[in-house]
Motif scaffolding. Structure first.
Motif, PDB file in Angstrom:
ATOM      1  N   ILE A  19       0.919  -1.059   0.032  1.00  0.00           N
ATOM      2  CA  ILE A  19      -0.104   0.089   0.106  1.00  0.00           C
ATOM      3  C   ILE A  19       1.079   1.260   0.051  1.00  0.00           C
ATOM      4  CG2 ILE A  19      -1.707   1.397   1.239  1.00  0.00           C
ATOM      5  CD1 ILE A  19      -2.639  -1.198   2.499  1.00  0.00           C
ATOM      6  N   THR A  20       0.598   2.268  -0.947  1.00  0.00           N
ATOM      7  CA  THR A  20       1.454   3.247  -1.109  1.00  0.00           C
ATOM      8  C   THR A  20       0.812   4.558  -0.175  1.00  0.00           C
ATOM      9  OG1 THR A  20       1.926   2.911  -3.443  1.00  0.00           O
ATOM     10  CG2 THR A  20       2.147   5.191  -2.605  1.00  0.00           C
ATOM     11  N   CYS A  21       1.734   5.068   0.612  1.00  0.00           N
ATOM     12  CA  CYS A  21       1.120   6.076   1.485  1.00  0.00           C
ATOM     13  C   CYS A  21       0.585   7.375   0.959  1.00  0.00           C
ATOM     14  CB  CYS A  21       2.154   6.483   2.438  1.00  0.00           C
ATOM     15  SG  CYS A  21       1.615   8.013   3.637  1.00  0.00           S
ATOM     16  N   LEU A  22      -0.627   7.699   0.909  1.00  0.00           N
ATOM     17  CA  LEU A  22      -1.156   8.741   0.130  1.00  0.00           C
ATOM     18  C   LEU A  22      -0.563  10.087   0.689  1.00  0.00           C
ATOM     19  CD1 LEU A  22      -4.743   7.654  -0.032  1.00  0.00           C
ATOM     20  CD2 LEU A  22      -3.054   7.269  -1.753  1.00  0.00           C
ATOM     21  N   SER A  23       0.243  10.231   1.649  1.00  0.00           N
ATOM     22  CA  SER A  23       0.861  11.443   2.332  1.00  0.00           C
ATOM     23  C   SER A  23       2.240  11.592   1.867  1.00  0.00           C
ATOM     24  CB  SER A  23       0.579  11.601   3.763  1.00  0.00           C
ATOM     25  OG  SER A  23      -0.511  11.534   4.082  1.00  0.00           O
ATOM     26  N   CYS A  24       3.161  10.616   1.977  1.00  0.00           N
ATOM     27  CA  CYS A  24       4.438  10.736   1.703  1.00  0.00           C
ATOM     28  C   CYS A  24       5.017   9.922   0.672  1.00  0.00           C
ATOM     29  CB  CYS A  24       5.441  10.487   3.152  1.00  0.00           C
ATOM     30  SG  CYS A  24       5.419   8.559   3.462  1.00  0.00           S
ATOM     31  N   GLY A  25       4.069   8.944   0.053  1.00  0.00           N
ATOM     32  CA  GLY A  25       4.669   8.242  -1.163  1.00  0.00           C
ATOM     33  C   GLY A  25       5.414   6.896  -0.826  1.00  0.00           C
ATOM     34  N   GLN A  26       5.609   6.720   0.493  1.00  0.00           N
ATOM     35  CA  GLN A  26       6.441   5.439   0.810  1.00  0.00           C
ATOM     36  C   GLN A  26       5.492   4.145   0.706  1.00  0.00           C
ATOM     37  OE1 GLN A  26       9.677   5.151   1.815  1.00  0.00           O
ATOM     38  NE2 GLN A  26       9.316   3.054   1.995  1.00  0.00           N
ATOM     39  N   THR A  27       6.154   2.990   0.252  1.00  0.00           N
ATOM     40  CA  THR A  27       5.374   1.838  -0.006  1.00  0.00           C
ATOM     41  C   THR A  27       5.489   1.130   1.291  1.00  0.00           C
ATOM     42  OG1 THR A  27       5.814   1.634  -2.452  1.00  0.00           O
ATOM     43  CG2 THR A  27       5.090  -0.304  -1.294  1.00  0.00           C
ATOM     44  N   ASN A  28       4.336   0.605   1.809  1.00  0.00           N
ATOM     45  CA  ASN A  28       4.201  -0.252   3.116  1.00  0.00           C
ATOM     46  C   ASN A  28       3.678  -1.464   2.936  1.00  0.00           C
ATOM     47  OD1 ASN A  28       4.510   2.040   5.710  1.00  0.00           O
ATOM     48  ND2 ASN A  28       3.520   2.900   3.669  1.00  0.00           N
ATOM     49  N   ALA A  29       3.960  -2.398   3.571  1.00  0.00           N
ATOM     50  CA  ALA A  29       3.570  -3.876   3.596  1.00  0.00           C
ATOM     51  C   ALA A  29       2.609  -3.921   4.893  1.00  0.00           C
ATOM     52  CB  ALA A  29       4.582  -4.905   3.866  1.00  0.00           C
ATOM     53  N   VAL A  30       1.326  -4.336   4.394  1.00  0.00           N
ATOM     54  CA  VAL A  30       0.300  -4.362   5.411  1.00  0.00           C
ATOM     55  C   VAL A  30      -0.334  -5.880   5.340  1.00  0.00           C
ATOM     56  CG1 VAL A  30      -1.744  -3.686   6.576  1.00  0.00           C
ATOM     57  CG2 VAL A  30      -0.128  -1.967   5.710  1.00  0.00           C
ATOM     58  N   PRO A  31      -0.293  -6.843   6.590  1.00  0.00           N
ATOM     59  CA  PRO A  31      -0.832  -8.097   6.544  1.00  0.00           C
ATOM     60  C   PRO A  31      -2.292  -7.738   6.339  1.00  0.00           C
ATOM     61  CG  PRO A  31       0.519  -7.757   8.661  1.00  0.00           C
ATOM     62  CD  PRO A  31       0.285  -6.481   8.061  1.00  0.00           C
ATOM     63  N   PHE A  32      -2.755  -8.608   5.541  1.00  0.00           N
ATOM     64  CA  PHE A  32      -4.266  -8.653   5.094  1.00  0.00           C
ATOM     65  C   PHE A  32      -5.275  -8.715   6.041  1.00  0.00           C
ATOM     66  CE2 PHE A  32      -8.298 -10.705   3.916  1.00  0.00           C
ATOM     67  CZ  PHE A  32      -8.326 -10.099   2.750  1.00  0.00           C
ATOM     68  N   ASP A  33      -5.068  -9.121   7.221  1.00  0.00           N
ATOM     69  CA  ASP A  33      -5.904  -9.309   8.344  1.00  0.00           C
ATOM     70  C   ASP A  33      -5.781  -8.088   9.206  1.00  0.00           C
ATOM     71  OD1 ASP A  33      -3.406  -9.943   9.373  1.00  0.00           O
ATOM     72  OD2 ASP A  33      -4.283 -11.059  10.928  1.00  0.00           O
ATOM     73  N   LYS A  34      -5.146  -6.991   8.869  1.00  0.00           N
ATOM     74  CA  LYS A  34      -4.810  -5.818   9.604  1.00  0.00           C
ATOM     75  C   LYS A  34      -5.406  -4.435   8.665  1.00  0.00           C
ATOM     76  CE  LYS A  34      -2.492  -7.686  13.089  1.00  0.00           C
ATOM     77  NZ  LYS A  34      -3.138  -7.929  14.090  1.00  0.00           N
ATOM     78  N   LEU A  35      -5.659  -4.807   7.594  1.00  0.00           N
ATOM     79  CA  LEU A  35      -6.273  -3.641   6.827  1.00  0.00           C
ATOM     80  C   LEU A  35      -7.367  -2.829   7.220  1.00  0.00           C
ATOM     81  CD1 LEU A  35      -6.300  -5.421   3.016  1.00  0.00           C
ATOM     82  CD2 LEU A  35      -4.658  -3.800   4.177  1.00  0.00           C
ATOM     83  N   ALA A  36      -8.212  -3.735   7.956  1.00  0.00           N
ATOM     84  CA  ALA A  36      -9.538  -2.828   8.913  1.00  0.00           C
ATOM     85  C   ALA A  36      -9.056  -2.285   9.849  1.00  0.00           C
ATOM     86  CB  ALA A  36     -10.532  -3.802   8.841  1.00  0.00           C
ATOM     87  N   ALA A  37      -7.938  -2.561  10.519  1.00  0.00           N
ATOM     88  CA  ALA A  37      -7.750  -2.143  11.960  1.00  0.00           C
ATOM     89  C   ALA A  37      -7.104  -0.893  11.876  1.00  0.00           C
ATOM     90  CB  ALA A  37      -6.747  -3.276  12.492  1.00  0.00           C
ATOM     91  N   GLY A  38      -6.786  -0.046  10.966  1.00  0.00           N
ATOM     92  CA  GLY A  38      -6.361   1.248  10.878  1.00  0.00           C
ATOM     93  C   GLY A  38      -4.881   1.387  10.801  1.00  0.00           C
ATOM     94  N   PRO A  39      -4.135   0.845   9.981  1.00  0.00           N
ATOM     95  CA  PRO A  39      -2.814   0.522   9.612  1.00  0.00           C
ATOM     96  C   PRO A  39      -2.322   1.930   9.271  1.00  0.00           C
ATOM     97  CG  PRO A  39      -3.753  -0.417   7.684  1.00  0.00           C
ATOM     98  CD  PRO A  39      -4.844  -0.065   8.748  1.00  0.00           C
ATOM     99  N   LYS A  40      -0.909   2.408   9.984  1.00  0.00           N
ATOM    100  CA  LYS A  40      -0.371   3.709   9.688  1.00  0.00           C
ATOM    101  C   LYS A  40       1.047   3.370   8.970  1.00  0.00           C
ATOM    102  CE  LYS A  40      -2.206   5.947  13.546  1.00  0.00           C
ATOM    103  NZ  LYS A  40      -3.544   6.392  13.168  1.00  0.00           N
ATOM    104  N   CYS A  41       1.469   4.539   8.011  1.00  0.00           N
ATOM    105  CA  CYS A  41       2.361   4.403   7.323  1.00  0.00           C
ATOM    106  C   CYS A  41       3.721   4.242   8.429  1.00  0.00           C
ATOM    107  CB  CYS A  41       2.753   5.679   6.558  1.00  0.00           C
ATOM    108  SG  CYS A  41       4.269   5.946   5.590  1.00  0.00           S
ATOM    109  N   GLY A  42       4.552   3.414   8.186  1.00  0.00           N
ATOM    110  CA  GLY A  42       5.875   3.439   8.640  1.00  0.00           C
ATOM    111  C   GLY A  42       6.841   4.361   8.829  1.00  0.00           C
ATOM    112  N   THR A  43       6.657   5.419   7.733  1.00  0.00           N
ATOM    113  CA  THR A  43       7.437   6.464   7.729  1.00  0.00           C
ATOM    114  C   THR A  43       6.804   7.584   8.126  1.00  0.00           C
ATOM    115  OG1 THR A  43       8.468   5.708   5.611  1.00  0.00           O
ATOM    116  CG2 THR A  43       8.781   7.948   5.756  1.00  0.00           C
ATOM    117  N   CYS A  44       5.734   8.165   8.084  1.00  0.00           N
ATOM    118  CA  CYS A  44       4.909   9.402   8.280  1.00  0.00           C
ATOM    119  C   CYS A  44       3.974   9.180   9.503  1.00  0.00           C
ATOM    120  CB  CYS A  44       4.455  10.215   7.149  1.00  0.00           C
ATOM    121  SG  CYS A  44       3.279   9.852   6.313  1.00  0.00           S
ATOM    122  N   LYS A  45       3.388   7.946   9.717  1.00  0.00           N
ATOM    123  CA  LYS A  45       2.240   7.569  10.563  1.00  0.00           C
ATOM    124  C   LYS A  45       0.972   8.130   9.962  1.00  0.00           C
ATOM    125  CE  LYS A  45       5.546   5.859  13.175  1.00  0.00           C
ATOM    126  NZ  LYS A  45       6.207   4.858  12.564  1.00  0.00           N
TER     127      LYS A  45
END
Length: 142
Positions: free
Chosen positions: A6-32
């Motif tokens: 998933i690409t962060c829409l704020s900073c453009g960093q690509t993040n890896a998010v486990p499928f079961d965490k998609l609805a749990a409010g994942p945050k960008c590892g770079t800009c949060k």
């Protein structure tokens, strides 16, 4: 990279998010910033291009302009649909007046136009203002 890209829409960093965490409010590892926001996010063309090519999660773009009456009518409906689809798809908006080359790049002939991307390619397109329920059904049909 494990999980969904998933690409962060704020900073453009690509993040890896486990499928079961998609609805749990994942945050960008770079800009949060939230990666699966419950409201549409306005993006620029560079962010759209990267997310459309990279994301494993369906990405739905509303191409619109501030002077467009049908776009103004559809805006609140698009926001309702984004909230209903949180964790399943990301809904974003691109202002074609600010980013005029986007219309040419994506072949936008009229607005509002929704374009869905999945797996790095366009998979569906719909022109004209539609209701939140119709948007939700349209996205679930991807």
């Amino acid at each position: 990279m494990a999980g969904k890209k998933i690409t962060c829409l704020s900073c453009g960093q690509t993040n890896a998010v486990p499928f079961d965490k998609l609805a749990a409010g994942p945050k960008c590892g770079t800009c949060k910033a939230p990666l699966m926001p419950d409201a549409p996010v306005d993006v620029d063309l560079a962010t759209l291009v990267k997310a459309a090519q990279t994301d494993d999660v369906p990405l739905v773009v509303d191409f619109w302009a501030p002077w467009c009456g049908p776009c103004k009518m559809m805006g609140p409906e698009f926001a309702k649909a984004a909230n209903a689809l949180k964790g399943q798809a990301r809904l974003i908006k691109l202002d074609t007046q600010k980013h005029q080359s986007a219309g040419q790049r994506y072949g936008i002939r009229g607005i509002p136009t929704m374009v869905a991307f999945k797996g790095g390619r366009e998979v569906k397109r719909q022109s004209g203002a539609v209701s939140a329920g119709a948007i939700t059904d349209w996205v679930k049909g991807l």
